[in-house]
Design an enzyme around this catalytic site. Structure first.
Site, PDB file in Angstrom:
ATOM      1  N   ASP A 441      16.699  30.076  60.521  1.00  0.00           N
ATOM      2  CA  ASP A 441      16.368  28.653  60.604  1.00  0.00           C
ATOM      3  C   ASP A 441      17.236  27.948  61.659  1.00  0.00           C
ATOM      4  OD1 ASP A 441      15.163  26.269  59.839  1.00  0.00           O
ATOM      5  OD2 ASP A 441      15.560  26.535  57.700  1.00  0.00           O
ATOM      6  N   ASP A 498       6.731  23.130  57.995  1.00  0.00           N
ATOM      7  CA  ASP A 498       7.172  22.904  56.610  1.00  0.00           C
ATOM      8  C   ASP A 498       6.068  22.262  55.799  1.00  0.00           C
ATOM      9  OD1 ASP A 498       9.622  24.044  56.719  1.00  0.00           O
ATOM     10  OD2 ASP A 498      10.766  22.185  56.871  1.00  0.00           O
TER      11      ASP A 498
HETATM   12  C1  DGJ Z   1      13.850  24.208  56.747  1.00  0.00           C
HETATM   13  C2  DGJ Z   1      12.795  25.277  56.632  1.00  0.00           C
HETATM   14  O1  DGJ Z   1      11.738  25.005  57.466  1.00  0.00           O
HETATM   15  C3  DGJ Z   1      12.384  25.398  55.166  1.00  0.00           C
HETATM   16  O2  DGJ Z   1      11.329  26.310  55.045  1.00  0.00           O
HETATM   17  C4  DGJ Z   1      13.579  25.822  54.369  1.00  0.00           C
HETATM   18  O3  DGJ Z   1      13.966  27.111  54.750  1.00  0.00           O
HETATM   19  C5  DGJ Z   1      14.701  24.840  54.564  1.00  0.00           C
HETATM   20  N1  DGJ Z   1      14.987  24.588  55.946  1.00  0.00           N
HETATM   21  C6  DGJ Z   1      15.958  25.324  53.887  1.00  0.00           C
HETATM   22  O4  DGJ Z   1      17.024  24.507  54.104  1.00  0.00           O
END
Ligand code: DGJ
Length: 695
Positions: A441, A498
């Site tokens: 991430d 997301d």
């Molecule tokens: C952002 C990501 O896009 C989510 O899927 C998740 O992993 C969160 N971060 C976790 O902090």
């Protein structure tokens, strides 16, 4: 004196010409020309007129147009010397050769001690051409702008399509009119970014998804790009892609652009899209276990967030396996003292409060259920509230009083001490545990544009992959904030967004398919009550939307009713039965005038089968659905057609339509020209139609 060269790949021809020692210009990019074509005659015939109010000749729009040559638009190269003064580059051709699908050009500037190269390479299998520029300088220079080879944009066009977006709204397309002047994108976020995906589509007049002449480009770079689409006063148009202006902060003697990927099509936007999809899947991504099917994911983020409890996670894992998951991904919250997003980034050791015996017991449960195990990291980031930040405040990029993003800052991973630390942490965990997958991430933009950071990220990925070649990596950055062919050389999946809201996801993945194949595009069935949009959506829509790409689910499976679990299981089983051919299929976006429909077809490479997804995302303005034309089929073959979702037709679809009661047979021609007459549908529902060629 004119010199000419041509580059062919069986799909297209590019012709380059150089007059009087100038850098060559691309004077033709289009359908394959005759082998006997007289290139000198083409060069002469392409030369433009001169009229009043102009210079006495047209400064060349070549692969690197220069201000020194009085070029009236953005130059392809802008440098400063170490005193900060502009270097007036005076490049002249020294050598060029087109051989075996490569075109290499060298030019030099003796006054300033510079040499510049352009490199083109064809890929006959996919029709994508990649090219890049590079520069050497005898003394260090600041590179403000080093464009990948500069190409003219089509004249038979009145608009171009570029990409923007936001968190939970990636890959938004904008159609901008061609007009005099310069459209500049300069992405200083240090990520390819939600806001500025580095791609461009150049449709000619009348082109749609399925027909017409289209050109497209993608700059394969994760560190933020600059793009120029410019129409000059004389009417000529040029496209440039480079690293974001201002992102090279050190004076250097060697520099290079990223690769620019080019495709052209006579089959509308889809022709370019399928070339990019195939190229990414077959030439860019390296698969640790290419022969194994892509596993169904379960990700626990939207089920538990930071609230990790091993008993609960074990229970969730068991239900996920029962529903069909094959890989369990433990998301954020397992390390340091990470109970929320205010602390612990950088402290990559397992939280003994949550996992007293380490991750071993959870991984054992997961693997005993037949699933692989994946783990979330955000290596480039740090919270000030962490052991790491307290020990190494000097490892953090940007000013001390910077505005934070998600309470976090960025580590300067171009420092070898920092990247060594991160390598050792990840390498240690990957060596200790049976981990087959990393979700990588990146939730904060950089404090300022910094190409060195992007290079260091790729180096760190390479180093980890060399040490753990069997581990797959997903590129995530608050969803789809770091997606490009550069990062996908080192990763195998992208977390596209997301947003697990199926209506939003349909649109995002539909537009992302202009570049991305299903094999790399993660898509998950989210909770009934969507966490990022507040919508409540039916399980059929949620499940079939995820089944269009690399399938997974991420809700708390304990919330599922038995009916929802049944649908999820059924769609998951369908996906497993079909994934082998689907991951080799082309995704084609379907044309239609009804703005309430998003429709695509996935067609096997030999056109022997297909699945079409026709989503009714809102209510149509007319009463009845318009026939949905298909695309990419064999016109002379007969296909047996079946509506897989016939059971979900509502009572208000009152007629016993053929597709609702039976399968039927029709030719590819009929399906592509007349189109399918689908049942009336509620908004936020989806039709899934399968077709098989009768041999
Ligand atoms: C952002 C990501 O896009 C989510 O899927 C998740 O992993 C969160 N971060 C976790 O902090």
């Amino acid at each position: 004196m004119t010199k000419t060269w041509r580059l062919d790949d069986g799909h297209q021809t590019l012709v380059f010409a150089s007059d009087n020692g100038y850098i060559p210009a691309c004077i033709y990019w289009g359908q394959t020309l005759l082998p006997t074509e007289n290139l000198e005659a083409l060069a002469a015939a392409t030369r433009l007129d001169v009229t009043g109010g102009m210079l006495d000749d047209n400064p060349p729009l070549n692969l690197c147009p220069l201000s020194y040559d009085s070029f009236p638009g953005q130059p392809g190269l802008q440098l400063r010397n170490q005193n900060g003064q502009p270097v007036i580059c005076q490049l002249r051709l020294t050598d060029a050769e087109a051989i075996d699908g490569h075109f290499n050009v060298s030019a030099s500037d003796e006054t300033n001690g510079l040499s510049w190269q352009a490199h083109f390479e064809v890929c006959p299998d996919t029709g994508v051409i990649s090219c890049h520029s590079s520069l050497s300088s005898l003394s260090p220079v600041f590179v403000e702008w080093l464009s990948a080879p500069v190409l003219p944009a089509p004249q038979q066009a009145d608009e171009f399509i570029e990409f923007s977006g936001r968190w939970c709204g990636e890959f938004q397309t904008s159609r901008l009119p061609w007009s005099a002047g310069r459209r500049v994108r300069n992405n200083t976020t240090g990520r390819s970014g939600h806001e500025h995906f580095p791609g461009l589509y150049l449709p000619c007049l009348g082109a749609s998804n399925t027909c017409g002449e289209v050109y497209a480009m993608h700059y394969g770079w994760s560190g933020g790009h600059g793009m120029v689409a410019e129409e000059m006063p004389d009417g000529r148009r040029q496209i440039q892609f480079a690293h974001a202006a201002g992102s090279e902060t050190e004076a250097v003697t060697e520099a290079s652009s990223a690769r620019l990927y080019l495709s052209r099509s006579d089959l509308g936007l889809n022709g370019c899209a399928l070339a990019f999809q195939r190229h990414l899947r077959e030439q860019i991504v390296s698969w640790p276990a290419a022969s194994l099917p892509r596993p169904v994911h379960y990700n626990c983020w939207e089920a538990v967030y930071f609230d990790h409890n091993i008993e609960e996670l074990t229970e969730i894992a068991a239900i996920a396996a029962e529903l069909g998951a094959e890989r369990f991904v433990l998301d954020d919250g397992w390390f340091g003292r990470r109970d929320d997003d205010t602390s612990s980034l950088g402290d990559w050791q397992v939280d003994a409060r949550k996992y007293p015996q380490g991750l071993g017991p959870l991984i054992d449960s997961v693997t005993s259920l037949g699933m692989g195990f994946g783990l979330w990291f955000e290596p480039e980031m740090v919270n000030l509230d962490s052991e790491l930040a307290r020990a190494h405040p000097d490892w953090i990029l940007g000013p001390a009083d910077q505005i934070e993003g998600r309470q976090q800052r960025v580590l300067d991973i171009s420092k070898s001490a920092v990247s060594n630390y991160l390598f050792e942490k990840l390498h240690g965990l990957l060596s200790e545990y049976d981990i087959g997958y990393i979700k990588w991430d990146h939730n904060r933009v950089l404090p300022s544009a910094d190409a060195a950071q992007a290079r260091a990220h790729i180096q760190l990925l390479k180093r980890l992959r060399d040490a753990h070649p069997q581990v797959e990596i997903e590129s995530c950055a608050s969803g789809g904030g770091r997606i490009d062919f550069g990062v996908l050389q080192q990763t195998q999946r992208v977390w596209l967004s997301d947003s697990n809201d199926a209506l939003e996801r349909l649109r995002i993945q539909h537009d992302a398919a202009l570049f991305l194949p299903a094999a790399v595009t993660g898509s998950h069935v989210g909770p009934r009550h969507c966490h990022t949009s507040g919508r409540v959506l039916d399980i059929n829509l949620r499940a079939w939307t995820a089944a269009q790409r690399h399938f997974g689910f991420e809700m708390d499976p304990r919330e599922l009713t038995s009916e929802e679990a049944g649908v999820l299981k059924k769609v998951c089983a369908w996906w497993k039965q079909n994934r082998d051919w689907l991951f080799d299929a082309d995704i084609l976006r379907l044309d239609g005038v009804d703005k309430s429909i998003i429709a695509e077809i996935q067609v096997a490479r030999d056109a022997s089968r297909f699945v079409a997804f026709v989503a009714q995302v809102s209510t149509s303005s007319q009463i009845l659905p318009r026939p949905q034309r298909l695309s990419g089929l064999d016109p002379d073959a007969s296909y047996e057609i079946e509506l897989l979702t016939r059971e979900s037709s509502p009572r208000l679809s009152r007629r016993d339509l053929l597709l609702k009661s039976d399968s039927f047979t029709a030719s590819g021609s009929w399906l592509m020209q007349a189109g399918l007459n689908l049942p009336w549908a509620f908004p936020a529902t989806i039709h899934v139609i399968e077709g098989r060629r009768l041999d």
